[in-house]
Design a protein around this motif. Sequence first.
Motif, PDB file in Angstrom:
ATOM      1  N   LEU A  53     105.747 -13.518  54.883  1.00  0.00           N
ATOM      2  CA  LEU A  53     105.011 -14.360  55.826  1.00  0.00           C
ATOM      3  C   LEU A  53     103.982 -13.543  56.594  1.00  0.00           C
ATOM      4  CD1 LEU A  53     104.597 -17.032  57.317  1.00  0.00           C
ATOM      5  CD2 LEU A  53     106.494 -16.400  58.828  1.00  0.00           C
ATOM      6  N   LEU A  54     104.436 -12.430  57.182  1.00  0.00           N
ATOM      7  CA  LEU A  54     103.521 -11.598  57.960  1.00  0.00           C
ATOM      8  C   LEU A  54     102.565 -10.822  57.059  1.00  0.00           C
ATOM      9  CD1 LEU A  54     105.966 -10.205  60.659  1.00  0.00           C
ATOM     10  CD2 LEU A  54     104.423 -12.163  60.826  1.00  0.00           C
ATOM     11  N   MET A  55     103.055 -10.373  55.910  1.00  0.00           N
ATOM     12  CA  MET A  55     102.191  -9.614  55.009  1.00  0.00           C
ATOM     13  C   MET A  55     101.091 -10.493  54.427  1.00  0.00           C
ATOM     14  SD  MET A  55     103.179  -6.543  55.205  1.00  0.00           S
ATOM     15  CE  MET A  55     104.608  -5.609  55.755  1.00  0.00           C
ATOM     16  N   GLY A  56     101.413 -11.756  54.142  1.00  0.00           N
ATOM     17  CA  GLY A  56     100.397 -12.661  53.627  1.00  0.00           C
ATOM     18  C   GLY A  56      99.261 -12.835  54.622  1.00  0.00           C
ATOM     19  N   ILE A  57      99.620 -12.964  55.892  1.00  0.00           N
ATOM     20  CA  ILE A  57      98.593 -13.077  56.935  1.00  0.00           C
ATOM     21  C   ILE A  57      97.841 -11.750  57.073  1.00  0.00           C
ATOM     22  CG2 ILE A  57      98.213 -13.434  59.399  1.00  0.00           C
ATOM     23  CD1 ILE A  57     100.679 -15.269  59.376  1.00  0.00           C
ATOM     24  N   GLY A  58      98.586 -10.637  57.021  1.00  0.00           N
ATOM     25  CA  GLY A  58      97.951  -9.326  57.130  1.00  0.00           C
ATOM     26  C   GLY A  58      96.962  -9.069  56.007  1.00  0.00           C
TER      27      GLY A  58
END
Length: 397
Positions: A53-58
């Motif tokens: 979730l966070l890596m996709g946004i990153g």
Amino acid sequence: MLLALLSGFALSQAYRTTASIVAQGLQADFGLGASSLGAFAGLFGLSFGIAQLLMGIGLDRYGLRRTVLAAAPLGIAGAALSALAPSHGWLMAGQVLIGVGYSPAFVACTLFIARYFSVERFAFYSGMSMGVGSLGLIFTGTPLAWVVQHWGWRTGFGLLAVLSVLSWVLIFALVHEPAAPDAAPTPQESWGQSLARFAELLTVPHTWGIVVLGMSCYAAFLTLRGLWLGPLLTNRFGFSLLDSGNVALALSLIAVFTPAAFGRMDPGTRRRRAWIGNASLLMASLFALLAFLHHGAATVALIFLMGLLSGYGVLQYSDARASYPAEMTGRALSLYTMSMFLGVALMQSVTGLVAAWAGAWGIEPYRMVCLAIAAWLALASLAFRLLPVSPLITQPR
């Protein structure tokens, strides 16, 4: 640049399949039962999936290079911690760090392909990438089994840590991000806006069929290859650790070529879903057969057949990409990848509980594990057929 990024994905593949080779050493050193072993193997997938979730946004906010280079040191630290772990708890902490550190590895490769290669070649290059990434599976076959047999499982994790450092240096030196063709500057979203846009995917009806099967197909194969392959062969048929490693190596070699082969055979948007549904049902049938097969050579042959079939997973990535408009592609691929690894974590943990339950009742654990996977995969395939389909796929072309 793609090959450099794939070095990280290959290591991710290696880390997620170490459990079947180091299982005996962990059981001997820490006294792990079947349920604890399943939890150990599943923790990588759980941390990997949640971090998506966070890596996709990153990846969208900071780019592929910076995100991968910032995350990978966590994986390196996790491998080092695993090699030095004084207890089961520290070993589990190492798995969490490895899962988070390598969570952007494959989706970074997929987004690189989506941005810099043509739509028509997406399935082929994705399949090729999955094949190259499967070199990590080869390492956790005979090579890792040999290392573990001679120097122990801690040396295996130490060697992976060294290889991870080399991969980081390779990506740092070679990867930069060219501007995508016709790319126009867009305003930077806040993290809150990015999370809201990610959550928006869950309100799209056809997302659920993709996610349900996404949580099942790769999880089924990786639960066999990454957790139960070694114990099944050694305990059911008396294979040595090195013999089991040889089978894992051959299975991994098969996995190098099958994704690219399925990518070349991609039947196109309209027919692809039928191929995926039929292949998942066939895989469920093979797991059911594996549950009752008690001939060593026939079991190995069946496992190799399952390896040949497993390449259909690349079609699921193509289906996920084709199901959403271009502006949602990155989030959709991140969500699909997240579902895959949450599925791996859940299936490995559940099968560990199933094996423990079966052992308590005097039932052979591997039979019940294979039947549980077969039932899970069959139900997911049914849901994929019955849940809504993207209008981008059903509309006339």
